[in-house]
Design an enzyme around this catalytic site. Structure first.
Site, mmCIF file in Angstrom:
data_model
loop_
_atom_site.group_PDB
_atom_site.id
_atom_site.type_symbol
_atom_site.label_atom_id
_atom_site.label_comp_id
_atom_site.label_asym_id
_atom_site.label_seq_id
_atom_site.Cartn_x
_atom_site.Cartn_y
_atom_site.Cartn_z
ATOM 1 N N ASP A 161 0.914 -0.872 -0.061
ATOM 2 C CA ASP A 161 -0.101 0.065 -0.127
ATOM 3 C C ASP A 161 0.842 1.202 -0.015
ATOM 4 O OD1 ASP A 161 -2.157 -1.733 0.217
ATOM 5 O OD2 ASP A 161 -2.205 -1.550 2.451
ATOM 6 N N ASP A 190 -1.092 -2.945 -5.055
ATOM 7 C CA ASP A 190 -2.239 -3.058 -4.242
ATOM 8 C C ASP A 190 -3.021 -1.764 -4.056
ATOM 9 O OD1 ASP A 190 -4.273 -4.208 -2.719
ATOM 10 O OD2 ASP A 190 -2.836 -4.797 -1.059
ATOM 11 N N ASP A 194 -5.428 2.423 2.206
ATOM 12 C CA ASP A 194 -6.162 1.220 2.806
ATOM 13 C C ASP A 194 -6.114 1.414 4.290
ATOM 14 O OD1 ASP A 194 -6.052 0.202 0.312
ATOM 15 O OD2 ASP A 194 -5.444 -1.755 0.663
ATOM 16 N N ARG A 243 -12.492 1.000 -6.144
ATOM 17 C CA ARG A 243 -12.081 1.034 -4.608
ATOM 18 C C ARG A 243 -11.910 2.557 -4.552
ATOM 19 N NH1 ARG A 243 -8.801 -3.957 -2.277
ATOM 20 N NH2 ARG A 243 -10.214 -5.772 -3.089
#
Length: 520
Positions: A161, A190, A194, A243
């Protein structure tokens, strides 16, 4: 539904015109740590101040960042780490100490609190190396670029991340950051931003997230629903598959963001999550809001959004898009003050303010960019009541002598309630007022040439409620005085082109009739 080509071109031309107007007024300056200007849910739970009040150190390597953390007296000792240059695997090693818990090849903020990391000078870039926050609180990350962080391939990074938060994290403000990848999961990347396993009170503001398969998730699975209270505002999401973010169980507020080229889905509210989605601009994208890839429903409250060339999938068992006729299916109560820019100006405004190395430029709440924030965080809830007609305030018993330098000067501010004006505080009349759009805000007097100021008089209208304040040198951001209430405020004589009175907390609506300035 897709608008006509003619209408869409007209809208784009209008936005481009606004962008040009905004760009002309932006300051060129070195960024500095700003504990003030914190917005959204990061103002709650005691607020987010980062390393304010602590020592300031410079770092040009990841190892020096770790050393700064480890050289503190304790894990909670406040510190501001100013970063310049490129941080990468080659210059980031583990450093040991009683006040830190670091690791090689990643900036690890673990089991610590009260830290600010801010890019300064020519900028700070974290290249193929992420910033990860674990079991920590009161963290500010500002004015940095984090790029090409992988979870697989070469080189490796912890978790993959760009910025990741995990395991009992509280009060984080990420501001004016640029987070970018150069591919999706198949290329080894990724998420860009997050949060999982008990993360709360986070604001992401004035940032760019781009060129990634995944913008960011909240909750690692349908059972990881303990993450909560998140704000995303004035960000640009660009060239992302999905996302933006994925929400599991959280309450989140998204306002004044620009979403461009979301290829698969956007805000994915699921597993009981509630998203308040206000005055955003969605452009050239697909399925920008809804519940996707699950039968665990999420919810949303929408208002004021623009959907520009957005397409929608047909609903199914695991896909429940909010459009094409987007309506609310829940209500969300927001506990903090915020100002909404009109959605139509969001693309230009975000282009002028979002990302690293933009001088910490922010919106003034009226579709214009202004200099970056300074001062203390706002923690008061918003108030919706407008200002009443003011009665004349009583003059202070210690009325300063000499000329009121505000007469004939200029004025501006962070926000203004309906029916009030910045200019009302310098017109010599006690019957006109300025009031912020909420319980906090700032108002400034400014001059075309440097002017000596040693005293101000804040003359409140009847019914005004000023809690805590700071007086700032508006040209440098330096704090000249602080306290509570209005009246006469003295400080060391300062030569400046701007004096700012910043209201950082109030129990009601502040109402200022006159902001007088004096040389002595």
């Amino acid at each position: 539904m897709r608008r006509s080509v003619a209408l869409r071109l007209s809208a784009v031309a209008g936005v481009a015109g606004v962008a040009g107007a905004i760009a002309l007024g932006l300051p060129q300056q070195e960024a500095s740590a700003a504990a003030g200007g914190v917005t959204g849910y990061a103002t709650q739970n005691g607020g987010t101040t980062g390393g304010a009040g602590g020592a300031t150190v410079r770092a040009s390597t990841g190892t020096q960042i770790h050393a700064a953390l480890c050289n503190r007296a304790a894990t909670s000792t406040p510190i501001i780490i100013e970063v310049q240059g490129t941080i990468n695997h080659g210059n980031t090693t583990k450093v040991s100490g009683s006040s830190c818990n670091t690791a090689a090849d990643v900036i690890e903020l673990k089991s610590i609190s009260n830290v600010t990391i801010v890019g300064v000078g020519s900028g700070a870039t974290f290249d193929q190396l992420g910033i990860h926050i674990r079991d920590s609180s009161n963290i500010i990350i500002q004015n940095v670029t984090v790029k090409n962080v992988k979870k697989s391939g070469s080189p490796l990074s912890n978790g993959g991340d760009a910025i990741g938060m995990e395991s009992t994290v509280r009060n984080v403000w990420v501001d004016h950051a640029t987070l970018e990848a150069s591919g999706g999961e198949s290329a080894g990347f990724d998420g860009l931003f997050d949060m999982k396993n008990d993360v709360e009170y986070v604001t992401l503001s004035y940032s760019i997230l781009r060129n990634s398969g995944r913008g960011g998730l909240v909750g690692s699975s349908e059972t990881d629903t303990g993450n909560n209270f998140l704000t995303f505002h004035h960000n640009r999401y660009e060239n992302i598959d999905s996302r933006t973010p994925l929400l599991r169980g959280a309450t989140a507020h998204m306002y004044n963001n620009h979403y461009f080229n979301l290829r698969e889905s956007g805000i994915n509210s699921r597993a009981g999550a509630k998203a308040k989605v206000d005055n955003n601009y969605f452009e050239d994208s697909k399925d920008v809001l809804g519940t996707f890839y699950t039968d665990a429903a999420g919810y949303w409250q929408v208002s004021g959004n623009v959907f520009d060339n957005v397409t929608w999938s047909a609903p199914g068992t695991d896909n429940k898009p909010a459009g094409p006729n987007v309506t609310s299916n829940t209500t969300v109560s927001i506990p903090y003050a915020f100002s909404l820019d009109g959605a139509s100006c969001v693309p230009a405004l975000v282009a002028a303010t979002a990302g690293a190395n933009k001088g910490l430029a922010v919106s003034n709440g009226s579709c214009s960019a202004t200099a970056g924030p300074t001062g203390g965080p706002s923690t008061s809830p918003s108030t919706s009541a407008g200002p009443s007609t003011p009665a004349s305030p009583s003059p202070s018993a210690s009325q300063p002598s000499g000329a009121n330098l505000s007469i004939g000067a200029g004025a501006d501010g962070s926000s203004k309630a309906s029916g009030t004006s910045y200019g009302n505080v310098k017109d010599g009349s006690l019957s006109t007022i300025w009031s912020p759009n909420g319980a906090t805000g700032d108002i400034s007097i400014k001059w075309s040439a440097a002017t000596r100021v040693a005293k101000i008089n804040i003359r409140e209208a009847s019914g005004s409620s000023i809690g805590s304040y700071q007086v700032l040198n508006g040209a440098t951001g330096a704090v000249l005085a602080s306290g509570t209430g209005g009246g006469v405020i003295s400080f060391p004589a300062t030569s400046t082109t701007k004096i700012t009175f910043k209201i950082t907390a109030s129990s009601g609506t502040p109402k200022i009739a006159e902001f007088e300035t004096y040389a002595s």
